[in-house]
Design a protein around this motif. Sequence first.
Motif: not given
Length: 387
Positions: A25, A27-28, A64, A67
Amino acid sequence: MRVKLSVEKMRVDIFVEYGELTGTCPECGAACRVYDRSPGRVWRHLDTMRFGTYLHCEPPRSECAEHGIKTMSMPWAGKHSRFTQLFEAFAINVMLASRSTQEAGKLLRLEWHQLHGIMKRAVERGLKRRGNDEIAWIGMDEKSFRKGHNYVSLMNDLEHSRVLDVVEGREGNAADKLIAKALDGGQREMVCGVAIDMSAPYIAAIRRHLPHADIVHDKFHIAKHLNEAVDKTRRKEHRKLLKDKDERLKGTKYSWLKGMEHLSDESLAQVESLAKAELDVAKAWYIKELFRHFWTRRDGAFARSYFERWYHEAFKTGLPEIRKVARMLKKHLENILTYFECYITNAVSEGLNSKIQTIKANARGFRNFENYRVSILFFCGKLELSP
Ligand SMILES: [Zn+2]
């Protein structure tokens, strides 16, 4: 991976496929399953033997738990860039080494807006990396932006000869905005001295936001005011003399603006003969030259007593332009004498100014302020620009 070579188009196309079923992901960073592929994208890469080289890929989208579905970032490129990181790093170096943006554009085969996009991302990265270094000595100055009455305010780091930031305008709260933008709260506490001209909005902003900073009205700004007074005196007198067909001051403008030691023998003789004739401009010039001794001994107590004598001489001339500057210097004397405590001047800013002048000339006028700011920070910010 597949490579297509087109000799006629002088072009190499490289097709990269992402075959894995799992990804991360953006984002994370969590590992997750690949949901699908996003539409194909193309990135320009470094040339292969002078052939334009392009990377093609359909970046996978990861799913994800937290997300949702996101397009994965590709290791070779930044988020919004149409170029690989290696290409951007190369383009940055070419731009820094080129005499003009036009020339860099030709070498790289890029349009102005593409170059500018690379510059903008580079400056954003650089500002983020600059972080909150301690910056002890700064200079603030105004600079004309476009023809007419557009001004910008600049802040420079005097120790490292770099521009920290630029905002629009020079009056009202421009200086407040500049300080807020260039320095964070901790940095504002650390500033020891600021070299500026005697302008009320700048003085007020420094008092408000930089609690431990000495204000120094530096010798470059003072010399500029004195030179302007000499020049105004010359123009006025020249007009008056011309009415009587007296052309003695014709073509003398630059002789009066130079320091005595920079004059040719010929100009010096001319200046001396005009001084003997007791012309106003010669008197003004003499007062300007006298002020130079104010600095030379590097001694605050001497400078203070010297100023009193100089002020008296300046007033005796009766010349309104000279008197005006003398009054202004007297009003700000305490913040001129601070020079003998911290010895900062805007000499660095003068150097940066000429560099900025070149940027302005090369860009053939900036359509908007933000582009101008990005260029100044790109070339004069000493930022770490590479991806
Ligand atoms: Zn996530």
